[in-house]
Design an enzyme around this catalytic site. Structure first.
Site, mmCIF file in Angstrom:
data_model
loop_
_atom_site.group_PDB
_atom_site.id
_atom_site.type_symbol
_atom_site.label_atom_id
_atom_site.label_comp_id
_atom_site.label_asym_id
_atom_site.label_seq_id
_atom_site.Cartn_x
_atom_site.Cartn_y
_atom_site.Cartn_z
ATOM 1 N N HIS A 37 0.845 -1.206 0.000
ATOM 2 C CA HIS A 37 0.000 0.000 0.000
ATOM 3 C C HIS A 37 0.877 1.252 0.000
ATOM 4 O O HIS A 37 0.599 2.205 -0.719
ATOM 5 C CB HIS A 37 -0.864 0.074 1.273
ATOM 6 C CG HIS A 37 -1.869 -1.020 1.407
ATOM 7 N ND1 HIS A 37 -1.779 -1.987 2.393
ATOM 8 C CD2 HIS A 37 -2.987 -1.291 0.698
ATOM 9 C CE1 HIS A 37 -2.811 -2.802 2.282
ATOM 10 N NE2 HIS A 37 -3.562 -2.412 1.271
ATOM 11 N N GLN A 61 -17.858 -7.123 -0.797
ATOM 12 C CA GLN A 61 -16.967 -7.846 -1.708
ATOM 13 C C GLN A 61 -16.484 -9.174 -1.133
ATOM 14 O O GLN A 61 -15.698 -9.877 -1.762
ATOM 15 C CB GLN A 61 -15.793 -6.970 -2.138
ATOM 16 C CG GLN A 61 -14.751 -6.673 -1.074
ATOM 17 C CD GLN A 61 -13.750 -5.650 -1.574
ATOM 18 O OE1 GLN A 61 -14.038 -4.465 -1.668
ATOM 19 N NE2 GLN A 61 -12.534 -6.104 -1.895
HETATM 20 O O1 PAF Z 1 -7.953 -3.902 -3.181
HETATM 21 C C1 PAF Z 1 -8.598 -3.591 -2.171
HETATM 22 O O2 PAF Z 1 -8.064 -3.446 -1.067
HETATM 23 C C2 PAF Z 1 -10.112 -3.446 -2.281
HETATM 24 O O3 PAF Z 1 -10.641 -4.353 -3.175
HETATM 25 C C3 PAF Z 1 -10.554 -2.002 -2.615
HETATM 26 C C4 PAF Z 1 -10.075 -1.582 -3.995
HETATM 27 C C5 PAF Z 1 -10.032 -1.057 -1.564
HETATM 28 C C6 PAF Z 1 -12.082 -1.926 -2.619
HETATM 29 O O4 PAF Z 1 -12.612 -2.260 -1.379
#
Ligand code: PAF
Length: 282
Positions: A37, A61
């Site tokens: 990140h 998700q």
């Molecule tokens: O890649 C991620 O961490 C997630 O899929 C995102 C893009 C933040 C969406 O919740």
């Protein structure tokens, strides 16, 4: 560093700071921040005058409630990390209400078939959830450039398709996979690996590199069989899928064409922890 929990506060912070000819960069995350990140955020800080980082574990998700419950959450530590990176970052850390109101449900998307491959086949509804949250985050943050890691290459392609189909005025940039010294692609889920699983996990990238080496001379079928055999013999890692796909359509290839670019994609379980990775082949 400015920390906002509500979209109105975020908008106010952005509007107050934004000047003419300045660009706003954005990195959406689910927290449990790691060097992967940070590499996206560093790139964003280099290329933009302002950066927003969102931290939100998006429930829609996850196709598996245990995975959602066990997903690592470490807001305090995340904020300290961001603070040490730059005081100019604006953090958006909402609760589900702020994004979803009282209906925490996904929209349904057509991503021209990209959503039916790989992760989409094994994690039902996953990309509807990702599409829903990213579209809303784009509406809230209104960034000029958004950064996505290529570890989730299918997600990166799907976000490209999302902005194209919905004509969202955001530039989407993919950033190379950040790996530990032993090759393991960084992921928030790595935190949950036992010592033995962590020691075993670099086998995933090692196998991908070996597949890349074979790609020049062997057929896709032969390489796939070889990879499946490597994992069948492994005590701690279970293969969910390995596939060699066209980088644009994400469709599994059977016969290579010289003019196309291919990638190998893999999903592996270490116990109940699911790890994914990919590698460019040509
Ligand atoms: O890649 C991620 O961490 C997630 O899929 C995102 C893009 C933040 C969406 O919740």
């Amino acid at each position: 560093m400015i920390i906002c929990h509500k979209k109105e506060d975020l908008r106010r912070a952005i509007d107050g700071l934004r000047r003419e000819n300045q660009t706003l960069g954005f990195v959406p995350t689910m927290g449990a921040l790691h060097d992967g990140h940070l590499s996206l955020i560093r790139k964003g800080l280099e290329e933009n005058s302002r950066m927003v980082v969102s931290i939100f574990v998006n429930p829609t998700q996850f196709d598996n409630t245990i995975d959602l419950e066990k997903y690592p959450r470490s807001l305090e530590k995340d904020l300290e990390l961001l603070q040490s990176l730059s005081k100019d970052i604006i953090v958006y850390a909402p609760v589900a209400d702020d994004i979803y109101g009282n209906a925490v449900v996904s929209e349904h998307f057509d991503f021209s078939g990209l959503e039916n491959q790989m992760e989409g086949r094994f994690r039902k509804g996953h990309f509807d959830g990702v599409g829903t949250v990213v579209k809303r985050l784009f509406e809230i943050v209104q960034p000029d450039i958004a950064y996505f890691g290529k570890k989730d290459f299918q997600q990166f392609r799907i976000i490209q398709e999302l902005i194209k189909k919905h004509q969202i005025p955001v530039q989407v940039k993919g950033v190379e996979i950040f790996r530990d010294k032993d090759g393991l692609a960084l992921s928030s889920r790595n935190e949950r690996l036992s010592k033995a699983q962590r020691e075993a996990a670099p086998f995933i990238y090692k196998t991908l590199k070996a597949a890349r080496k074979r790609f020049g001379t062997e057929s896709v079928n032969k390489i796939t069989e070889w990879v499946e055999k490597q994992f069948a013999q492994h005590d701690l890692l279970t293969l969910e899928y390995f596939t060699i796909a066209d980088e644009v359509s994400l469709k599994t290839v059977r016969r290579k064409t010289k003019t196309k670019s291919y990638r190998a994609f893999i999903a592996v379980f270490a116990g109940d922890i699911r790890l994914i990775d990919n590698i460019a082949l040509n």
